[in-house]
Design an enzyme around this catalytic site. Structure first.
Site, PDB file in Angstrom:
ATOM      1  CG  ASN A 181      40.334  36.214  35.396  1.00 49.66           C
ATOM      2  OD1 ASN A 181      40.439  34.986  35.376  1.00 49.66           O
ATOM      3  ND2 ASN A 181      40.293  36.897  36.520  1.00 49.66           N
ATOM      4  CE  LYS A 204      36.019  23.548  31.128  1.00 50.92           C
ATOM      5  NZ  LYS A 204      36.116  24.615  30.104  1.00 50.92           N
ATOM      6  N   PRO A 205      41.300  24.432  30.674  1.00 53.27           N
ATOM      7  CG  PRO A 205      43.402  24.884  29.862  1.00 53.27           C
ATOM      8  CD  PRO A 205      42.346  23.822  29.877  1.00 53.27           C
ATOM      9  CG  ASP A 206      37.300  30.379  29.148  1.00 50.15           C
ATOM     10  OD1 ASP A 206      37.410  30.966  28.065  1.00 50.15           O
ATOM     11  OD2 ASP A 206      36.219  30.266  29.754  1.00 50.15           O
ATOM     12  CB  SER A 207      37.226  27.655  24.689  1.00 52.41           C
ATOM     13  OG  SER A 207      36.848  26.342  25.030  1.00 52.41           O
ATOM     14  CD  GLU A 277      40.399  33.550  43.262  1.00 53.05           C
ATOM     15  OE1 GLU A 277      39.803  34.376  42.526  1.00 53.05           O
ATOM     16  OE2 GLU A 277      41.619  33.364  43.232  1.00 53.05           O
ATOM     17  CG  LEU A 278      33.596  30.570  44.070  1.00 54.24           C
ATOM     18  CD1 LEU A 278      32.386  30.071  44.816  1.00 54.24           C
ATOM     19  CD2 LEU A 278      33.775  29.832  42.754  1.00 54.24           C
ATOM     20  CB  CYS A 311      38.779  37.116  41.413  1.00 55.77           C
ATOM     21  SG  CYS A 311      38.217  35.977  40.137  1.00 55.77           S
ATOM     22  CD  GLU A 409      32.845  39.407  40.349  1.00 60.31           C
ATOM     23  OE1 GLU A 409      34.077  39.408  40.514  1.00 60.31           O
ATOM     24  OE2 GLU A 409      32.162  38.363  40.284  1.00 60.31           O
TER      25      GLU A 409
END
Length: 540
Positions: A181, A204-207, A277-278, A311, A409
């Site tokens: 995001n 490891k970033p999001d693909s 951080e969720l 978030c 959420e």
């Protein structure tokens, strides 16, 4: 709600078969050599690739090489080797590199913004928050490194005779798993203090947003960080993420609460630390004395920045009876005046959701609420005419506990309105549920708002602002309470999490045992008298 026409952008773009300045159906592509220069930074030997498409128009952007478990193992070998040498460098050297990164990010911001928008679909003005935040973070830790990391003298047990120092020792190799995001901010902001503290990073970033993260890694090297110090791997969390957790000395994760719980369990089994951080179901309170116009403007940004995929964005809005009708009128009017578009243009007030899955979630939450009696004051529908995953900014009234969006959420451009009569009741309702990430309070009485803030169970609370004041104030900690996470980024806590505190005591003359034939009983009496004397002298 209006649609913005696309406009040309700088950076590594090649135009498609249309004129992007005048044709709303225009598509963009990336130079193949540019993509190759980024993807070659992924440590991947599996031979497998996965395609990535832009949420702006569904056009292909790249094929990402996929890492194997063996690649992750090799990444840690390289990172550990680089970390040993890096940990011996001076804070001045590290600070100078961070300051060069600060300048590079500002100089290359158009290129950064292009990639962010192409990969995430967000409005360009919301993408600008990311290089801004990284520049702030780099400068802050460069300028405050000695404050956080210098060896500190502490009081010894025996004045003068006991010298105690506390060192800050790097953890080693930090594993960072970052989301889609905020692909530039989240890829780098947690890693910069880790590097400053003398660690290496395996990321490891999001693909979906890997190219933006790879550009960040490229800028780190251009600024002067050793290449092996920051390793990038790619692949599904079930394989690559699990392998990172199994080899890291500390793990930093940003993402969903469900996944964060599993990360915490895996770290606990290895007795290593983690920061998480969720999720959040963040509340905004508009008190009876609030500046209605300012609160309405803040609600628009708080609910619809990055299409609500933030978030710390607002999903629950509690408004005092005395100003409810006036506030709703202004909030709805401002929302309806927003310009929507899945383009690279600066003029967009809101862009696209990231994916079909995200669009499905948002649509399902809104349709469920409406079916159970909620009222749509504005928005409430997808806009495929503007982009494959665009959903209108949506304001709901009459949301009740049996509706999915009441407590879950949504992570999209949807906010629910609630009246309140009593401020204590509003705080109790704001604290309802399991989350506790961010909150916002609007009032012209700052002291009263700050007192209310102490009663809100959230890690950050903004007064007369939605989220930017705390997020951009990098000297203060940022993170969640309860199911919204553990640990903090930013400030001293954001860098100390990557260090071990080490106490070193040097004892002179006096030893902690009987001397000159003294019995153990006499020694105990002498020490007891010493404790009483230290109390009278006011010693800690």
């Amino acid at each position: 709600m209006n649609a913005a026409n696309p406009s040309p952008a700088g950076g590594p773009l090649v135009e498609g078969p249309h004129d992007p300045e005048h044709d709303p159906t225009a598509s963009y592509a990336l130079e193949p050599d540019y993509v190759a220069s980024l993807t070659q930074r992924i440590l991947a030997t599996s031979g497998e690739t996965v395609p990535v498409r832009s949420p702006l128009d569904g056009a292909p952007l790249a094929h990402l090489p996929q890492s194997s478990e063996a690649d992750v193992a090799e990444a840690f070998v390289r990172a550990r080797r680089a970390q040993v040498a890096w940990s011996r460098t001076s804070l001045e050297h590290r600070s100078a590199i961070l300051m060069r990164l600060h300048d590079l990010v500002l100089d290359r911001q158009e290129e950064i913004l292009d990639l962010i928008v192409l990969e995430s679909g967000k409005a360009r003005k919301h993408a600008f928050d990311e290089p801004l935040h990284i520049a702030l973070t780099a400068r802050y830790y460069a300028r405050t490194a000695h404050d956080h990391l210098d060896t500190r003298r502490k009081a010894g047990v025996v004045p003068v005779l006991t010298r105690v120092e506390v060192n800050r020792v790097p953890k080693g190799v930090v594993g960072i798993i970052s989301p889609w995001n905020y692909p530039f901010t989240m890829a780098l902001c947690d890693g910069l203090p880790a590097l400053m503290a003398g660690n290496a990073v395996v990321a490891k970033p999001d693909s979906q947003t890997m190219l933006t993260a790879l550009l960040g890694a490229q800028l780190l090297e251009e600024a002067g960080f050793p290449r092996d110090l920051w390793q990038v791997v790619s692949g599904p969390g079930s394989v690559v993420g699990t392998s990172i957790i199994a080899k890291s000395d500390y793990v930093c994760f940003t993402g969903s609460t469900a996944t964060g719980t599993r990360v915490a369990q895996a770290c606990a089994e290895r007795l290593i630390g983690c920061s998480l951080e969720l999720g959040g179901k963040n509340p905004m309170l508009v008190l009876r004395d609030a500046d209605v116009e300012r609160a309405a403007e803040g609600a628009v940004r708080g609910a619809f920045s990055n299409a609500g995929q933030l978030c710390v964005s607002m999903e629950r809005l509690f408004v005092a009876d005395q100003v409810y009708d006036r506030f709703v009128e202004r909030f709805v009017a401002r929302t309806q005046a927003m310009t929507l578009g899945a383009t690279l243009a600066w003029e967009n007030d809101m862009g696209s959701l990231i994916s079909a899955d995200q669009l499905e979630t948002v649509t399902r939450h809104v349709e469920d609420a409406v079916a159970k009696g909620a009222r749509v004051l504005t928005g409430g529908r997808a806009r495929p005419d503007l982009g494959p995953f665009v959903f209108e900014p949506t304001i709901l009234e009459g949301v009740t506990p049996e509706m999915t969006c009441f407590g879950q959420e949504t992570f999209g451009p949807v906010i629910s309105l609630y009246r309140f009569h009593d401020e204590s009741d509003a705080v109790a309702r704001a604290n309802d549920g399991d989350y506790g990430l961010n909150a916002s309070i609007y009032s012209q009485d700052g002291a009263r708002a700050r007192e209310l803030a102490r009663r809100v169970r959230c890690g950050t609370v903004n007064v007369n602002e939605a989220f930017a004041a705390t997020f951009a104030s990098v000297d203060s900690p940022m993170g969640g309470m309860r199911a919204s996470g553990m640990g903090r980024r930013q400030g001293s806590e954001g860098i100390h999490r990557y260090t071990e505190s080490q106490s070193v005591a040097t004892q002179r003359l006096l030893r902690f045992s009987p001397v000159l034939g003294m019995s153990e009983e006499t020694y105990a009496k002498v020490m007891t008298l010493n404790l009483r004397l230290m109390k009278k002298l006011g010693r800690a």
